[in-house]
Motif scaffolding. Structure first.
Motif, PDB file in Angstrom:
ATOM      1  N   SER A  27      23.564  -2.108   3.169  1.00 37.27           N
ATOM      2  CA  SER A  27      23.085  -2.241   4.545  1.00 37.27           C
ATOM      3  C   SER A  27      23.820  -3.390   5.194  1.00 37.27           C
ATOM      4  CB  SER A  27      21.578  -2.501   4.575  1.00 37.27           C
ATOM      5  OG  SER A  27      21.306  -3.837   4.213  1.00 37.27           O
ATOM      6  N   SER A  28      23.633  -3.521   6.486  1.00 36.75           N
ATOM      7  CA  SER A  28      24.265  -4.633   7.196  1.00 36.75           C
ATOM      8  C   SER A  28      23.630  -5.962   6.806  1.00 36.75           C
ATOM      9  CB  SER A  28      24.180  -4.412   8.701  1.00 36.75           C
ATOM     10  OG  SER A  28      22.831  -4.294   9.099  1.00 36.75           O
ATOM     11  N   ALA A  29      22.490  -5.935   6.103  1.00 31.90           N
ATOM     12  CA  ALA A  29      21.795  -7.164   5.728  1.00 31.90           C
ATOM     13  C   ALA A  29      22.167  -7.658   4.324  1.00 31.90           C
ATOM     14  CB  ALA A  29      20.286  -6.937   5.803  1.00 31.90           C
ATOM     15  N   VAL A  30      22.974  -6.928   3.583  1.00 29.77           N
ATOM     16  CA  VAL A  30      23.326  -7.353   2.224  1.00 29.77           C
ATOM     17  C   VAL A  30      24.039  -8.700   2.282  1.00 29.77           C
ATOM     18  CG1 VAL A  30      24.780  -6.825   0.224  1.00 29.77           C
ATOM     19  CG2 VAL A  30      23.395  -5.034   1.242  1.00 29.77           C
ATOM     20  N   GLN A  31      23.572  -9.644   1.494  1.00 30.91           N
ATOM     21  CA  GLN A  31      24.116 -11.006   1.530  1.00 30.91           C
ATOM     22  C   GLN A  31      24.848 -11.399   0.248  1.00 30.91           C
ATOM     23  OE1 GLN A  31      24.019 -13.018   4.325  1.00 30.91           O
ATOM     24  NE2 GLN A  31      23.292 -11.121   5.221  1.00 30.91           N
ATOM     25  N   TYR A  32      24.931 -10.528  -0.716  1.00 32.47           N
ATOM     26  CA  TYR A  32      25.579 -10.905  -1.973  1.00 32.47           C
ATOM     27  C   TYR A  32      26.909 -10.168  -2.117  1.00 32.47           C
ATOM     28  CZ  TYR A  32      23.186  -6.604  -3.235  1.00 32.47           C
ATOM     29  OH  TYR A  32      22.728  -5.312  -3.259  1.00 32.47           O
ATOM     30  N   PRO A  33      27.835 -10.758  -2.840  1.00 36.86           N
ATOM     31  CA  PRO A  33      29.186 -10.165  -2.946  1.00 36.86           C
ATOM     32  C   PRO A  33      29.290  -9.096  -4.031  1.00 36.86           C
ATOM     33  CG  PRO A  33      29.131 -12.280  -4.046  1.00 36.86           C
ATOM     34  CD  PRO A  33      27.757 -12.061  -3.451  1.00 36.86           C
ATOM     35  N   THR A  34      28.756  -7.912  -3.771  1.00 34.32           N
ATOM     36  CA  THR A  34      28.759  -6.875  -4.801  1.00 34.32           C
ATOM     37  C   THR A  34      30.168  -6.391  -5.142  1.00 34.32           C
ATOM     38  OG1 THR A  34      28.379  -5.165  -3.139  1.00 34.32           O
ATOM     39  CG2 THR A  34      26.437  -6.068  -4.233  1.00 34.32           C
ATOM     40  N   ALA A  35      31.034  -6.200  -4.162  1.00 32.96           N
ATOM     41  CA  ALA A  35      32.392  -5.717  -4.449  1.00 32.96           C
ATOM     42  C   ALA A  35      33.173  -6.715  -5.299  1.00 32.96           C
ATOM     43  CB  ALA A  35      33.134  -5.370  -3.160  1.00 32.96           C
ATOM     44  N   PRO A  36      33.173  -8.012  -4.971  1.00 31.45           N
ATOM     45  CA  PRO A  36      33.870  -8.948  -5.860  1.00 31.45           C
ATOM     46  C   PRO A  36      33.320  -8.929  -7.289  1.00 31.45           C
ATOM     47  CG  PRO A  36      33.487  -9.976  -3.743  1.00 31.45           C
ATOM     48  CD  PRO A  36      32.731  -8.678  -3.735  1.00 31.45           C
ATOM     49  N   VAL A  37      32.004  -8.793  -7.420  1.00 34.72           N
ATOM     50  CA  VAL A  37      31.409  -8.719  -8.758  1.00 34.72           C
ATOM     51  C   VAL A  37      31.881  -7.452  -9.474  1.00 34.72           C
ATOM     52  CG1 VAL A  37      29.218  -8.477 -10.000  1.00 34.72           C
ATOM     53  CG2 VAL A  37      29.432 -10.164  -8.172  1.00 34.72           C
ATOM     54  N   GLN A  38      31.974  -6.334  -8.754  1.00 34.33           N
ATOM     55  CA  GLN A  38      32.472  -5.088  -9.360  1.00 34.33           C
ATOM     56  C   GLN A  38      33.931  -5.245  -9.785  1.00 34.33           C
ATOM     57  OE1 GLN A  38      30.701  -1.982  -9.951  1.00 34.33           O
ATOM     58  NE2 GLN A  38      32.497  -1.850 -11.264  1.00 34.33           N
ATOM     59  N   ILE A  39      34.739  -5.912  -8.973  1.00 33.18           N
ATOM     60  CA  ILE A  39      36.137  -6.147  -9.344  1.00 33.18           C
ATOM     61  C   ILE A  39      36.201  -6.967 -10.630  1.00 33.18           C
ATOM     62  CG2 ILE A  39      38.265  -7.361  -8.668  1.00 33.18           C
ATOM     63  CD1 ILE A  39      37.561  -6.521  -5.726  1.00 33.18           C
ATOM     64  N   ILE A  40      35.445  -8.055 -10.685  1.00 32.32           N
ATOM     65  CA  ILE A  40      35.430  -8.906 -11.879  1.00 32.32           C
ATOM     66  C   ILE A  40      34.993  -8.107 -13.094  1.00 32.32           C
ATOM     67  CG2 ILE A  40      34.251 -10.876 -12.968  1.00 32.32           C
ATOM     68  CD1 ILE A  40      34.150 -12.107 -10.063  1.00 32.32           C
ATOM     69  N   LYS A  41      33.905  -7.368 -12.972  1.00 31.48           N
ATOM     70  CA  LYS A  41      33.361  -6.582 -14.083  1.00 31.48           C
ATOM     71  C   LYS A  41      34.383  -5.560 -14.587  1.00 31.48           C
ATOM     72  CE  LYS A  41      29.536  -3.451 -15.104  1.00 31.48           C
ATOM     73  NZ  LYS A  41      29.545  -2.050 -14.827  1.00 31.48           N
ATOM     74  N   THR A  42      35.035  -4.861 -13.664  1.00 27.64           N
ATOM     75  CA  THR A  42      36.001  -3.825 -14.038  1.00 27.64           C
ATOM     76  C   THR A  42      37.198  -4.442 -14.757  1.00 27.64           C
ATOM     77  OG1 THR A  42      35.280  -2.492 -12.154  1.00 27.64           O
ATOM     78  CG2 THR A  42      37.379  -1.890 -13.169  1.00 27.64           C
ATOM     79  N   VAL A  43      37.690  -5.559 -14.244  1.00 29.36           N
ATOM     80  CA  VAL A  43      38.835  -6.234 -14.882  1.00 29.36           C
ATOM     81  C   VAL A  43      38.427  -6.770 -16.252  1.00 29.36           C
ATOM     82  CG1 VAL A  43      40.410  -8.212 -14.701  1.00 29.36           C
ATOM     83  CG2 VAL A  43      40.011  -6.730 -12.712  1.00 29.36           C
TER      84      VAL A  43
END
Length: 187
Positions: A110-126
């Motif tokens: 949503s437009s209210a999400v305040q946490y960096p989910t995509a960066p966390v997904q990048i870190i997790k995948t790598v």
């Protein structure tokens, strides 16, 4: 045949007026290419805000029968903290709301999400595939930059970054920026 593991960071505006089809097509090409193994998709701003681009990416993957590939919502602003005026204006119009194609609701999207989910997904995948995951960045690289700021140690485990962006000048024959005559939004 060896497959290349990839994570695509993208801004697909699916069914939203004023957006282009390059990102959804790139996702479909990646899924169809037997040389690639798409591990995850992260959404960024550009064609529309990341809460919409995440839903657009999910729609493309679901339509292609790939509900198994995770989609993570990205950072809504550049690192400098402010969108370009052109994007602010566009997001206040049609590019800031769902268009003509129903998009799936995603938990935590949503437009209210305040946490960096995509960066966390990048870190997790790598971390799960060190030295094997190529990052394909089809929009602004804010998610990747944030992941590297959060965990600079993963840089050594990313073999390559393939990036789409750039403008050649003010002459439309040779390319033109979409933010200024010589500045392109992905750069």
């Amino acid at each position: 045949m060896m497959t290349k593991k990839v994570l695509i960071d993208t801004d697909p505006g699916v069914g939203i007026p004023g957006t282009d089809a390059d990102d959804p097509i790139a996702l479909l090409f990646a899924l169809a290419d037997p040389r690639l193994e798409l591990l995850a998709v992260t959404s960024t701003f550009g064609n529309c805000p990341p809460w919409l681009t995440a839903r657009g990416a999910r729609k493309v993957l679901d339509t292609a029968g790939r509900a198994d590939i995770p989609v993570a919502q990205g950072i809504p602003l550049p690192l400098k903290g402010r969108l370009a005026d052109e994007l602010i204006t566009a997001y206040q119009g049609e590019r800031g709301k769902v268009g003509k194609i129903d998009l799936p609701e995603l938990p935590g999207t949503s437009s209210a999400v305040q946490y960096p989910t995509a960066p966390v997904q990048i870190i997790k995948t790598v971390e799960e595939h060190p030295g094997e995951v190529s990052i394909i960045a089809l929009g602004p690289q804010t998610n990747l930059a944030t992941a590297l700021l959060m965990r600079p140690d993963i840089a050594k485990d990313i073999p390559e970054i393939i990036f789409m962006g750039g403008a050649l000048g003010i002459n439309a024959t040779y390319g033109r920026g979409n933010i200024t005559p010589v500045a392109e939004g992905n750069m």
